[in-house]
Design a protein around this motif. Structure first.
Motif, PDB file in Angstrom:
ATOM      1  N   GLU A 138      -5.828   5.845 -41.628  1.00 15.35           N
ATOM      2  CA  GLU A 138      -5.611   7.010 -42.237  1.00 15.35           C
ATOM      3  C   GLU A 138      -6.635   7.344 -42.985  1.00 15.35           C
ATOM      4  O   GLU A 138      -7.423   6.798 -43.755  1.00 15.35           O
ATOM      5  N   PRO A 142      -5.242   1.747 -35.589  1.00  9.26           N
ATOM      6  CA  PRO A 142      -4.952   2.871 -36.334  1.00  9.26           C
ATOM      7  C   PRO A 142      -5.399   2.837 -37.838  1.00  9.26           C
ATOM      8  O   PRO A 142      -5.418   2.000 -38.350  1.00  9.26           O
ATOM      9  N   ALA A 161      -3.414  10.633 -39.716  1.00  7.70           N
ATOM     10  CA  ALA A 161      -3.175   9.176 -39.240  1.00  7.70           C
ATOM     11  C   ALA A 161      -3.550   9.275 -37.703  1.00  7.70           C
ATOM     12  O   ALA A 161      -3.109  10.120 -37.098  1.00  7.70           O
ATOM     13  N   CYS A 162      -4.483   8.447 -37.475  1.00  8.11           N
ATOM     14  CA  CYS A 162      -4.977   8.235 -35.902  1.00  8.11           C
ATOM     15  C   CYS A 162      -5.717   7.051 -35.592  1.00  8.11           C
ATOM     16  O   CYS A 162      -5.833   6.200 -36.394  1.00  8.11           O
ATOM     17  N   ASN A 163      -5.691   7.057 -34.425  1.00  6.55           N
ATOM     18  CA  ASN A 163      -6.541   5.790 -33.891  1.00  6.55           C
ATOM     19  C   ASN A 163      -8.060   6.359 -33.654  1.00  6.55           C
ATOM     20  O   ASN A 163      -8.547   6.563 -32.766  1.00  6.55           O
ATOM     21  N   LYS A 174      -1.971  12.484 -31.728  1.00  5.22           N
ATOM     22  CA  LYS A 174      -0.964  12.581 -30.673  1.00  5.22           C
ATOM     23  C   LYS A 174      -0.235  13.762 -30.875  1.00  5.22           C
ATOM     24  O   LYS A 174       0.550  14.604 -30.137  1.00  5.22           O
ATOM     25  N   SER A 175      -0.252  14.187 -32.444  1.00  2.00           N
ATOM     26  CA  SER A 175       0.740  15.446 -32.786  1.00  2.00           C
ATOM     27  C   SER A 175       0.094  16.025 -34.097  1.00  2.00           C
ATOM     28  O   SER A 175      -0.445  15.249 -34.833  1.00  2.00           O
ATOM     29  N   SER A 176       0.269  17.152 -34.178  1.00  5.85           N
ATOM     30  CA  SER A 176      -0.143  17.940 -35.442  1.00  5.85           C
ATOM     31  C   SER A 176       0.581  17.288 -36.760  1.00  5.85           C
ATOM     32  O   SER A 176       0.125  17.349 -37.953  1.00  5.85           O
ATOM     33  N   LEU A 177       1.758  16.837 -36.610  1.00  4.96           N
ATOM     34  CA  LEU A 177       2.626  16.214 -37.689  1.00  4.96           C
ATOM     35  C   LEU A 177       1.890  15.059 -38.448  1.00  4.96           C
ATOM     36  O   LEU A 177       2.386  14.591 -39.446  1.00  4.96           O
ATOM     37  N   LEU A 178       0.879  14.645 -37.451  1.00  9.58           N
ATOM     38  CA  LEU A 178       0.105  13.277 -38.416  1.00  9.58           C
ATOM     39  C   LEU A 178      -0.828  13.856 -39.292  1.00  9.58           C
ATOM     40  O   LEU A 178      -1.542  12.808 -39.980  1.00  9.58           O
ATOM     41  N   ILE A 179      -0.844  14.966 -39.394  1.00  9.05           N
ATOM     42  CA  ILE A 179      -1.927  15.708 -40.403  1.00  9.05           C
ATOM     43  C   ILE A 179      -1.048  16.072 -41.532  1.00  9.05           C
ATOM     44  O   ILE A 179      -0.064  16.652 -41.991  1.00  9.05           O
ATOM     45  N   GLU A 180      -1.678  15.718 -42.783  1.00  3.62           N
ATOM     46  CA  GLU A 180      -1.277  16.173 -44.382  1.00  3.62           C
ATOM     47  C   GLU A 180      -2.268  17.069 -44.905  1.00  3.62           C
ATOM     48  O   GLU A 180      -3.444  16.622 -44.948  1.00  3.62           O
ATOM     49  N   ARG A 205      -5.195  14.505 -44.752  1.00  3.62           N
ATOM     50  CA  ARG A 205      -5.309  13.012 -44.458  1.00  3.62           C
ATOM     51  C   ARG A 205      -4.536  13.122 -42.925  1.00  3.62           C
ATOM     52  O   ARG A 205      -3.534  13.785 -42.789  1.00  3.62           O
TER      53      ARG A 205
END
Lengths: 893, 96
Positions: free
Chosen positions: A89, A87, A166-168, A199-205, A164
């Motif tokens: 960022e 993982p 968060a992902c692998n 996994k989800s677009s919520l992981l993007i800022e 930004r």
């Protein structure tokens, strides 16, 4: 200029294979240039300059390799500073708008910093993120509004947005087998450092929107609007074709349509490259000539629009290459310096290779340059000659008729002789003459038909010459010879051009009034149908193309040799003077032409029939356990050279079954095509004697469908064949189409392959019409050669193992393929004890989504004395025996 | 003429650039009862709906290896925490 480019390319080639330092090449370059300057008046200067260019090429290539600095993301992954799949960022700026696809969108990010293991650092390089588009149906009502608010903010992402995520991030080779293109190499060709599926677009800022050049942002916006318009106005297949070929987004292409293009050898039409740029640029130029004669203005406007288009479609490397080429050619036109086209081509190559020397090894670069060179250096001069022969009338420059064989003159006159024009022409002259022309259709066809015939002839001739030149590249990179492509290229280009006009007009008018767009979209649909009808007909009859292996190792030399006689022919065509009476050019041609053409035919046969591509049988029994990720595929090569493929890998489809009337299957390469077929081709096969499907799970049989499509198959072996399984149905359909005999095997059958006995020890086949073929119905094979035995177990679980143990047969084996990828539901103690294997091989992915192999199972086999190996860690595992010894080789040490 | 055009084009391209906009998403203060995922123990996590022992352990391990969570959304990086599950948990979680 052309020769300088060739020298430059030779330098790059040299640098790749000869270990001499950057500085040495740099010094050599300077030395040779100085020498050339000193001897500038002598012929030797040309040679010196050429050598200087060789060393410049080599030096720049070294320079490029060094350029991958310490902050570059790919370097950090390659030197294991970061672990692939961990993982992170990542922060960066979007290089374009999010690229829409059928089930999400792709973001290409220019990275600026990364957070790894809790610490931040500055990085450079590009990453591509996939952002899924999931429905919010499953989200509880009280949260739906908040989450969809947030999602709409994400959908505001545009060119220049700083985000930004968060992902692998991943940058790791997968499917480690000989012949399979490593993933990292593929990413490097695309200029991308690593990828990730969020996994989800919520992981993007969405942090900020950086300052951007507004006209460019506008171009990107318009493209997005156009994609949306085409998706709304056209059916899915037609929209896919239009969006790919006009706007460069291939994610909407469906597999069926894309395969038709591939089969027919016309897929390049869908990839925006030289053809599109030339077409659009040419059209603009013709249009502008109506308004202005100022060539600088024509040049300025055309190149501006062309580069705008290039940027809009994502500025992928092939498009930029084509745009540079067109700009150079147009610049020559603007400064009234036509020169030879070949020199312009050389200049383009120099510019491109100087910018990125490693591009020489990029298939896309090679394909573009070979095809353009074939057109410019061979096809175009040949057409000019034929035109001159056919339309000859006496003039000061060519007072005598062409000195060519009669048949050639008649063919050319049939195509090019225009009697009406000659009548007018001869009346304007002060002299009069009778000339005798003998076209085959004299007086029987009108001008228009002759003109159409002329265009078709020229199109086919150019298409044929390009295909001849492309043969080696097409075999090496696509393992395909497309027989129908000469014809289909012409057919498809005409209809796609009309379809494009209709679709673009429809999309533009649709913005004014929806009703206006309807007729245009209808025309586009009809054109799309017509365009695909002929390729579909060819594909149905399996005439479109055939697949074949490429030579590897020293055998590659055939592909180089192939170009030697072709180059000789090219030189002959360029130097051919059909009107020269003195040298009797036709005789010179004939004397050399026939032997050279004969050589081309012989080498073509060597390439197409590939008589030496397969290694000679060595009297050993080989089993290669392929790395197909989560799945099974094993190639058995018997001592006499016969082959048996047990399972063909595949991907389990987790997606919901589409309930729509028009289900969309995206154009992705399956494991059967991209891994199993590639391995078989790398081994030199175009025929497999037998395939066997252990059971009907997708990760075992899906890939077999591609194998049956791509290879000639002797026979197909099955146990139970359920009639309601989609993967099984697809496999049976293609077997039927390719007329492959199907045989049923069951417990007790013994198959003989030379000295090797293959015992089928499981399962019994039921005659019931509603049979199933799940894990516990897997075919289990025991191969016996001399004193050595191998056990292939498919996906059997506890129940099947017990049944076999209770059945009383012999299960012992030196080498076993561990049942069901090492799942805990298989490999029971009594079974492991009964097998008593020396080596236990697990066919499993690098990171199995099911946690295979289970540590308990691994321990169980180890405790029984087996050496356990997995394809996930070792890549392809090859075992072989002469009946006495056992040898094991793995792709990864 | 071209020489006169160049400065004009340069000026045009400078004015044709947009200015930078920064976004600061207003963060609603989480309720006092919310669990801080950076300090919660395995037992705390297990008490949450749909979180089993295995997922709880995975969260703790993730935190140990990668440092504290900067946002609650990052829980989704853990295998077993889907978007839907996260949506249910979000109101009772905080990360500080």
């Amino acid at each position: 200029m052309f020769w300088l480019a060739v020298c430059f390319a030779v330098g790059i080639l040299m640098a790749k294979f000869v270990a001499v330092s950057f500085v040495a090449f740099l010094i050599a370059t300077i030395a040779f240039l100085i020498l050339a300057l000193i001897f500038r008046a002598k012929p030797i200067a040309t040679i010196l300059v050429s050598i200087a260019f060789v060393s410049i090429g080599a030096a720049l290539f070294h320079g490029e390799v060094k350029q991958n600095t310490e902050t570059r993301l790919k370097t950090l992954y390659d030197n294991k500073s970061f672990l692939s799949g961990s993982p992170v960022e990542i922060e960066g700026v979007l290089l374009g708008r999010p690229e829409p696809s059928a089930d999400g969108s792709f973001l290409t990010l220019k990275t600026t910093s990364i957070r790894y293991s809790g610490s931040d650092r500055i990085v450079t390089g590009k990453v591509r993120l996939f952002m899924p588009q999931r429905d919010t149906v499953q989200i509880p009502d009280n949260l739906r509004s908040e989450i969809s608010n947030f999602k709409s903010e994400i959908s505001d992402l545009k060119y220049g947005s700083r985000i930004r995520a968060a992902c692998n991030l991943e940058r790791e080779d997968e499917y480690l087998n000989p012949g399979v293109l490593p993933k990292r190499e593929m990413l490097d060709r695309l200029g991308i450092d690593s990828t990730c599926s969020l996994k989800s677009s919520l992981l993007i800022e969405h942090i900020a929107d950086e300052s951007v050049f507004l006209p460019l942002a506008w171009v990107y916006d318009q493209r997005a609007v156009m994609i949306e318009d085409l998706r709304n106005g056209l059916s899915k297949p037609a929209a896919g074709v239009m969006i790919a070929s006009l706007l460069g987004d291939k994610y909407f292409l469906d597999k069926d349509t894309a395969d038709l293009f591939r089969d027919g050898g016309t897929f390049h039409i869908l990839v925006i490259s030289g053809l599109h740029i030339t077409f659009i640029g040419g059209l603009l130029l013709v249009f502008l000539r109506w308004f202005t004669r100022n060539r600088w203005l024509q040049f300025g406007v055309t190149t501006t629009i062309l580069w705008g288009y290039t940027l809009a479609v994502g500025a992928d490397i092939p498009v930029v290459r084509a745009a540079i080429m067109f700009t150079v050619l147009l610049f020559g036109y603007a400064i009234y310096r036509r020169g030879t086209l070949l020199n312009s081509l050389g200049l383009c190559a120099l510019i491109l290779l100087a910018g990125r020397p490693s591009e020489l090894f990029d298939p896309s670069f090679q394909l573009t340059f070979v095809s353009v060179a074939a057109i410019v250096a061979v096809a175009y001069p040949l057409v000019e000659h034929l035109r001159a022969i056919g339309s000859w009338s006496p003039s000061a420059a060519t007072p005598f008729p062409p000195n060519v064989p009669n048949w050639l003159r008649r063919v050319c006159e049939t195509i090019y002789w225009n009697n009406a024009r000659w009548t007018i022409e001869s009346k304007r002259q002060i002299w009069s003459a009778n000339i005798f022309k003998s076209p085959y259709f004299a007086g029987r066809v009108g001008d228009t038909i002759q003109k159409a015939f002329r265009y078709i002839f020229e199109g086919l001739l150019i298409s044929l010459i390009v295909q001849i030149f492309m043969l080696p590249l097409s075999v090496i990179y696509f393992h395909r010879v497309s027989v129908a492509s000469v014809l289909l290229n012409l057919w498809v280009s005409v209809f796609i051009a009309i379809e494009s006009f209709a679709a673009v007009l429809g999309a533009l008018l649709g913005n004014i009034l929806t009703l206006l767009a309807v007729p245009f979209f209808a025309v586009a649909e009809v054109m799309n149908w017509l365009m695909l009808s002929v390729p579909r007909m060819f594909a149905m009859m399996d005439w479109a193309s055939f697949r074949l292996p490429a030579y590897v190792g020293t055998g590659r030399i055939w592909y180089g040799i192939y170009f030697v006689p072709l180059l000789l022919i090219a030189i002959m065509i360029v130097r051919w003077k059909p009107f020269d009476l003195k040298t009797n050019s036709s005789i010179i041609g004939r004397r050399f032409l026939y032997p050279v053409a004969g050589t081309v035919v012989v080498i073509t046969a060597m390439i197409v029939f590939h008589p030496f591509s397969v290694a000679r049988p060595d009297g050993r029994l080989h089993i290669d356990f392929l790395d197909v990720g989560q799945g099974d595929a094993a190639l058995v090569t018997f001592p006499d050279g016969k082959t048996l493929l047990v399972d063909g890998g595949g991907r389990v489809n987790y997606r919901k079954k589409d309930d729509e009337a028009e289900p969309f299957v995206p154009d992705t390469r399956g494991i059967g095509e991209s891994v199993v077929s590639e391995v078989l081709w790398a081994k030199g096969y175009s025929r497999i004697d037998a395939i066997l499907a252990t059971h009907a799970d997708a990760d075992h049989i899906q890939g077999l469908t591609d194998v049956v499509k791509n290879f000639r198959i002797g026979t197909a072996l099955f146990a139970q064949t359920p009639t309601d399984d989609p993967d099984m149905l697809a496999l049976h359909e293609i077997l039927k189409r390719r007329r492959v005999p199907v045989e049923i095997v069951e417990r007790g059958d013994r198959l003989k392959f030379g000295e090797v006995t293959v015992e089928v020890i499981y399962p019994s086949v039921s005659d019931d019409a509603n049979v199933i073929s799940d894990n516990n119905h897997s075919i289990v094979l025991r191969l016996i050669y001399g004193s050595r035995t191998f056990l292939l177990t498919g996906d059997i679980e506890r129940e099947a193992e017990m049944e076999m143990l209770n059945g009383g047969g012999t299960l012992s084996a030196d080498i076993v393929k561990v049942p069901h990828h090492g799942s805990r539901t298989s490999s029971t103690f009594p079974f492991v004890e009964a097998v008593k294997a020396q080596y236990a091989i697990v066919s499993v992915g690098r990171a199995s989504p099911f946690g295979h192999p289970h540590p308990e199972v691994v321990q169980r086999w180890k405790a029984a004395g087996a050496n356990v190996m997995t394809t996930g860690e070792r890549g392809m595992i090859s075992v072989s025996t002469d009946g006495k010894d056992i040898q094991i080789k793995t792709f990864q040490p | 003429m071209i020489r006169r055009l160049i400065p004009l084009l340069l000026a045009l391209s400078i004015t044709a650039c947009s200015s930078r906009i920064e976004y600061k998403r207003p963060v609603a203060p989480p309720p006092a009862s919310a669990i801080n995922i950076n300090t919660a123990t395995i037992d705390d996590f297990e008490r949450l709906p749909h979180i089993g022992r295995k997922t709880a352990e995975a969260i703790i391990e993730f935190r140990t290896v990668n440092g504290p969570f900067r946002r609650v959304e990052h829980l989704m990086l853990i295998r077993g925490v889907s978007e839907t599950r996260f949506a249910e948990l979000q109101p009772i979680l905080r990360a500080d």
